[in-house]
Design an enzyme around this catalytic site. Structure first.
Site, PDB file in Angstrom:
ATOM      1  N   ASP A  11       0.814  -1.221   0.000  1.00  0.00           N
ATOM      2  CA  ASP A  11       0.000   0.000   0.000  1.00  0.00           C
ATOM      3  C   ASP A  11       0.841   1.263   0.000  1.00  0.00           C
ATOM      4  OD1 ASP A  11      -2.563  -0.933  -0.030  1.00  0.00           O
ATOM      5  OD2 ASP A  11      -3.151   0.209   1.752  1.00  0.00           O
TER       6      ASP A  11
ATOM      7  N   HIS B  54      -9.496   9.157  -1.866  1.00  0.00           N
ATOM      8  CA  HIS B  54     -10.031   7.848  -1.472  1.00  0.00           C
ATOM      9  C   HIS B  54     -10.761   8.062  -0.150  1.00  0.00           C
ATOM     10  CE1 HIS B  54      -9.840   3.326  -1.100  1.00  0.00           C
ATOM     11  NE2 HIS B  54     -10.231   3.722   0.109  1.00  0.00           N
ATOM     12  N   LEU B  55     -12.099   8.066  -0.199  1.00  0.00           N
ATOM     13  CA  LEU B  55     -12.902   8.377   0.988  1.00  0.00           C
ATOM     14  C   LEU B  55     -13.715   7.152   1.402  1.00  0.00           C
ATOM     15  CD1 LEU B  55     -14.255  11.882  -0.175  1.00  0.00           C
ATOM     16  CD2 LEU B  55     -12.191  11.397   1.163  1.00  0.00           C
TER      17      LEU B  55
ATOM     18  N   GLY C 227     -11.283   4.391   6.139  1.00  0.00           N
ATOM     19  CA  GLY C 227      -9.965   5.017   6.070  1.00  0.00           C
ATOM     20  C   GLY C 227      -9.989   5.931   4.858  1.00  0.00           C
TER      21      GLY C 227
ATOM     22  N   ARG D 242     -23.559   6.993   5.761  1.00  0.00           N
ATOM     23  CA  ARG D 242     -24.986   7.020   5.381  1.00  0.00           C
ATOM     24  C   ARG D 242     -25.848   7.502   6.548  1.00  0.00           C
ATOM     25  NH1 ARG D 242     -24.743   1.293   2.570  1.00  0.00           N
ATOM     26  NH2 ARG D 242     -23.187   1.216   4.191  1.00  0.00           N
TER      27      ARG D 242
ATOM     28  N   GLY E 276     -16.717   8.189  -1.403  1.00  0.00           N
ATOM     29  CA  GLY E 276     -16.426   8.905  -2.648  1.00  0.00           C
ATOM     30  C   GLY E 276     -17.217   8.368  -3.830  1.00  0.00           C
TER      31      GLY E 276
ATOM     32  N   GLU F 167      -8.988  -2.393  -5.985  1.00  0.00           N
ATOM     33  CA  GLU F 167      -7.676  -2.734  -5.430  1.00  0.00           C
ATOM     34  C   GLU F 167      -7.310  -4.191  -5.708  1.00  0.00           C
ATOM     35  OE1 GLU F 167      -9.178  -0.851  -1.820  1.00  0.00           O
ATOM     36  OE2 GLU F 167      -7.142  -0.147  -1.448  1.00  0.00           O
TER      37      GLU F 167
HETATM   38  P1  ADP Z   1     -13.091   0.821   4.103  1.00  0.00           P
HETATM   39  O1  ADP Z   1     -12.123   1.940   4.312  1.00  0.00           O
HETATM   40  O2  ADP Z   1     -13.390   0.051   5.351  1.00  0.00           O
HETATM   41  O3  ADP Z   1     -12.782  -0.046   2.893  1.00  0.00           O
HETATM   42  P2  ADP Z   1     -15.339   1.679   2.493  1.00  0.00           P
HETATM   43  O4  ADP Z   1     -14.536   2.173   1.346  1.00  0.00           O
HETATM   44  O5  ADP Z   1     -16.149   0.443   2.294  1.00  0.00           O
HETATM   45  O6  ADP Z   1     -14.478   1.551   3.801  1.00  0.00           O
HETATM   46  O7  ADP Z   1     -16.336   2.867   2.925  1.00  0.00           O
HETATM   47  C1  ADP Z   1     -17.196   2.754   4.003  1.00  0.00           C
HETATM   48  C2  ADP Z   1     -17.974   4.061   4.131  1.00  0.00           C
HETATM   49  O8  ADP Z   1     -18.704   4.275   2.924  1.00  0.00           O
HETATM   50  C3  ADP Z   1     -18.970   4.065   5.283  1.00  0.00           C
HETATM   51  O9  ADP Z   1     -18.909   5.301   5.967  1.00  0.00           O
HETATM   52  C4  ADP Z   1     -20.308   3.933   4.553  1.00  0.00           C
HETATM   53  O10 ADP Z   1     -21.363   4.551   5.258  1.00  0.00           O
HETATM   54  C5  ADP Z   1     -20.013   4.680   3.266  1.00  0.00           C
HETATM   55  N1  ADP Z   1     -20.961   4.307   2.228  1.00  0.00           N
HETATM   56  C6  ADP Z   1     -21.115   3.086   1.655  1.00  0.00           C
HETATM   57  N2  ADP Z   1     -22.160   3.106   0.793  1.00  0.00           N
HETATM   58  C7  ADP Z   1     -22.684   4.363   0.844  1.00  0.00           C
HETATM   59  C8  ADP Z   1     -23.778   5.027   0.198  1.00  0.00           C
HETATM   60  N3  ADP Z   1     -24.553   4.381  -0.657  1.00  0.00           N
HETATM   61  N4  ADP Z   1     -23.995   6.330   0.504  1.00  0.00           N
HETATM   62  C9  ADP Z   1     -23.220   6.968   1.382  1.00  0.00           C
HETATM   63  N5  ADP Z   1     -22.183   6.410   2.016  1.00  0.00           N
HETATM   64  C10 ADP Z   1     -21.907   5.125   1.755  1.00  0.00           C
END
Ligand code: ADP
Length: 342
Positions: free
Chosen positions: A90, A150-151, A154, A226, A274, A326
């Site tokens: 990473d 990347h949101l 993390g 969400r 994101g 990824e």
């Molecule tokens: P990680 O860093 O664990 O891989 P992810 O990339 O899966 O995390 O992102 C998780 C975040 O994305 C959570 O805050 C979740 O609420 C948000 N998320 C997932 N789907 C949606 C959606 N449809 N609308 C808004 N936020 C979302």
């Protein structure tokens, strides 16, 4: 894959994943995501016993991630001893950072003996989405200035010029930078020395606080974006402030990286938030029209799993949503290293 009730350890999760592969599928190699490659590993690397020993030495740099990665490697190597295993790091995409970007201004003897510098994380994701963005932009790669966001739980930002990363918001650990689900992001070091110097907490409590009890969770009571946006839409004051703090830090980084890049040709959104939250993307780009960055409300509200443009046509800066892949990137880099076809 996460470790839920049925998979108490990362090793169990790997075992379960291997068992779920249909018979008849031929596995010719295994690519492993390894969060921290330290200063030693900057390219995909075939895993040998020596590599595992070297990775064990790096583990203290990423205590929450690398031990789990090593557990997965051990289980997968035992289950599939006859195929090559490759570690994809990473941190690797960020090895192009200049000394000006990666040096942390602490006494040299401490930095050197402890390996303290900016490493950066989420590299496979930033690399993958920036490559897709580069294709969408067209034109000469060496001229392209791209900011990737990347949101997810993390979160991190990267500034990429000519396909090479020049700065990123995570640093020595994946705790710095943006406000995340449960991580604080950037923090005045004085806060920690204050808390550790008093009666409040010891080192492991401080570590737990900044990695598991901070960020959006601390601000709003939830780390689920969400839930936070839905509460904010209902007028919940904590959720509204939490989103403002979250977006403020993102805009701060976009501005900083625009300055370091000398302008921005594309801004890319990826990760769970994101890719999926139009509201999050609007907040993150609010007031950035002076940089040529804006979002078309209709394009932003459309849902799709395809890479797409959400900026108005004729925008100076393209804004893209690009779902990260990824696993695909790790598999591609593994195949490229081994010279096998995908
Ligand atoms: P990680 O860093 O664990 O891989 P992810 O990339 O899966 O995390 O992102 C998780 C975040 O994305 C959570 O805050 C979740 O609420 C948000 N998320 C997932 N789907 C949606 C959606 N449809 N609308 C808004 N936020 C979302």
């Amino acid at each position: 894959m996460g470790t839920g009730e049925d998979t108490p350890t990362h090793g169990d999760a790997i075992t379960q994943a291997l068992e779920s592969i249909p018979s008849g599928v031929v596995i010719s190699a295994v690519g492993h995501r390894v969060v921290h490659g330290g200063e030693k590993f900057v390219d995909p690397t075939v895993i040998t016993d020596d590599v595992v020993s070297a990775l064990e030495k790096i583990s203290p740099l990423a205590p929450l991630h690398n031990p789990a990665n090593l557990e997965g490697i051990a289980v997968a190597r035992a289950a599939l001893p006859d195929v090559p295993h490759v570690a994809v790091f990473d941190t690797a995409f960020h090895h192009t950072l200049s000394a000006a970007a990666f040096t942390i201004p602490l006494p040299e003897e401490i930095s050197e003996s402890e390996g303290i510098r900016k490493y950066g994380f989420h590299g496979t994701s930033h690399q993958y989405v920036s490559r897709v963005a580069s294709t969408l932009l067209g034109g000469a790669l060496e001229d392209q200035r791209i900011i990737t966001l990347h949101l997810g739980n993390g979160s991190s930002v990267a500034a990429i010029r000519g396909g090479k990363c020049i700065d990123t918001s995570m640093g020595f650990t994946p705790t710095s930078g943006l406000v995340m689900g449960t991580r604080s992001g950037d923090l005045d070091p004085g806060v920690l020395t204050h808390l550790l110097g008093g009666e409040h907490m010891n080192v492991s409590q401080a570590q737990e606080m900044v990695t598991q009890h901070s960020g959006l969770l601390a601000l709003t009571g939830s780390s689920d974006f969400r839930e936070i946006t839905s509460r904010a839409n209902g007028g919940d004051e904590r959720a509204l402030l939490g989103l403002e703090v979250w977006a403020w830090r993102i805009r701060h980084y976009i501005g900083a990286y625009a300055a370091l890049l000398g302008g921005v040709d594309a801004l890319v959104f990826t990760g769970g938030i994101g890719e999926n939250s139009g509201e999050g993307r609007l907040l993150a780009t609010k007031g950035l029209e002076f940089l040529g960055i804006s979002v078309d409300p209709y394009l932003n509200s459309r849902r799709s799993v395809e890479p797409r443009t959400i900026s108005p046509s004729q925008s100076e800066t393209s804004v893209f949503v690009i779902p990260t892949r990824e696993e695909f990137e790790i598999a591609s880099q593994t195949a490229a290293l081994l010279g096998t076809s995908r």
